[in-house]
Design a protein around this motif. Structure first.
Motif, PDB file in Angstrom:
ATOM      1  N   LYS A 177       0.841  -1.205   0.000  1.00  0.00           N
ATOM      2  CA  LYS A 177       0.000   0.000   0.000  1.00  0.00           C
ATOM      3  C   LYS A 177       0.868   1.243   0.000  1.00  0.00           C
ATOM      4  O   LYS A 177       0.580   2.218  -0.695  1.00  0.00           O
ATOM      5  N   LEU A 178       1.952   1.247   0.782  1.00  0.00           N
ATOM      6  CA  LEU A 178       2.859   2.397   0.821  1.00  0.00           C
ATOM      7  C   LEU A 178       3.537   2.590  -0.523  1.00  0.00           C
ATOM      8  O   LEU A 178       3.700   3.717  -1.009  1.00  0.00           O
ATOM      9  N   ARG A 179       3.959   1.483  -1.152  1.00  0.00           N
ATOM     10  CA  ARG A 179       4.609   1.563  -2.446  1.00  0.00           C
ATOM     11  C   ARG A 179       3.647   2.168  -3.485  1.00  0.00           C
ATOM     12  O   ARG A 179       4.027   3.050  -4.256  1.00  0.00           O
ATOM     13  N   LEU A 180       2.392   1.694  -3.464  1.00  0.00           N
ATOM     14  CA  LEU A 180       1.405   2.213  -4.398  1.00  0.00           C
ATOM     15  C   LEU A 180       1.115   3.686  -4.127  1.00  0.00           C
ATOM     16  O   LEU A 180       0.969   4.484  -5.050  1.00  0.00           O
ATOM     17  N   ALA A 181       1.039   4.057  -2.830  1.00  0.00           N
ATOM     18  CA  ALA A 181       0.792   5.460  -2.477  1.00  0.00           C
ATOM     19  C   ALA A 181       1.967   6.326  -2.921  1.00  0.00           C
ATOM     20  O   ALA A 181       1.774   7.453  -3.397  1.00  0.00           O
ATOM     21  N   GLY A 182       3.199   5.803  -2.809  1.00  0.00           N
ATOM     22  CA  GLY A 182       4.385   6.537  -3.264  1.00  0.00           C
ATOM     23  C   GLY A 182       4.380   6.729  -4.758  1.00  0.00           C
ATOM     24  O   GLY A 182       4.763   7.783  -5.270  1.00  0.00           O
TER      25      GLY A 182
END
Length: 188
Positions: A177-182
């Motif tokens: 989720k963090l990677r996608l948000a980044g």
């Protein structure tokens, strides 16, 4: 013992002619299965399916010996891919039916040997048992059936060779989720 058998039932035979040891009666006929044999939802010889009988009834000193072959077609579904399956069964049947009041009847338990009811012999339990015992525990459409895809439920035979489902290890889902948000922040 009163006769509870229906003499007109397709697997009930009158053995009056077989009272002498060595007398024989040959039965070769096709009859409809009086009931489903097996588990109808999984694999069974359906009610009304053709049972091909080739049985010889022989009078012996203690009763009547029924011996021969029964053929039938069982149907159901493959345990792996749920495709329809049919299997031709051919079974040997051999059963002694004791006369009422015979030594065999007096020396065996009620469930150890079949009994004649008067002069009527009911072949149905022996046929049913032989057919059910010949059925596979796990019916398959073919021995190497690959079954269904665990993710989408489609038979593997219908899917392309490169069929895969992207799965994310739940332990890494938060990082994904963090990677996608980044990635979303970079594109803005």
């Amino acid at each position: 013992m009163t006769t509870a058998l229906d003499p007109a039932a397709p697997l009930v035979f009158d053995t009056t002619e077989l009272r002498g040891a060595g007398t024989m009666m040959h039965i070769a006929r096709e009859i409809p299965a009086p009931e489903a044999y097996g588990l109808e939802a999984v694999f069974a010889v359906p009610k009304g399916a053709v049972l091909d009988l080739d049985i010889t009834l022989t009078g012996v000193s203690e009763g009547v010996l029924a011996a021969g072959q029964v053929e039938a077609v069982a149907e159901g579904e493959c345990a792996r891919c749920l495709a329809p399956v049919q299997d031709a069964l051919s079974v040997e049947v051999q059963e002694l039916y004791a006369y009422e009041g015979s030594v065999t009847e007096a020396t065996t338990e009620a469930d150890e040997i079949m009994r004649l009811e008067g002069d009527l012999l009911d072949l149905e339990p022996a046929v049913r048992d032989a057919l059910v015992l010949a059925m596979p525990v796990t019916p398959l459409c073919r021995p190497d059936c690959p079954g269904l895809c665990a993710e989408c439920g489609v038979p593997w035979d219908e899917l392309p060779d490169d069929h895969v489902h992207e799965t994310v290890d739940p332990r890494w889902a938060g990082l994904e989720k963090l990677r996608l948000a980044g990635n979303d922040g970079e594109s803005k």
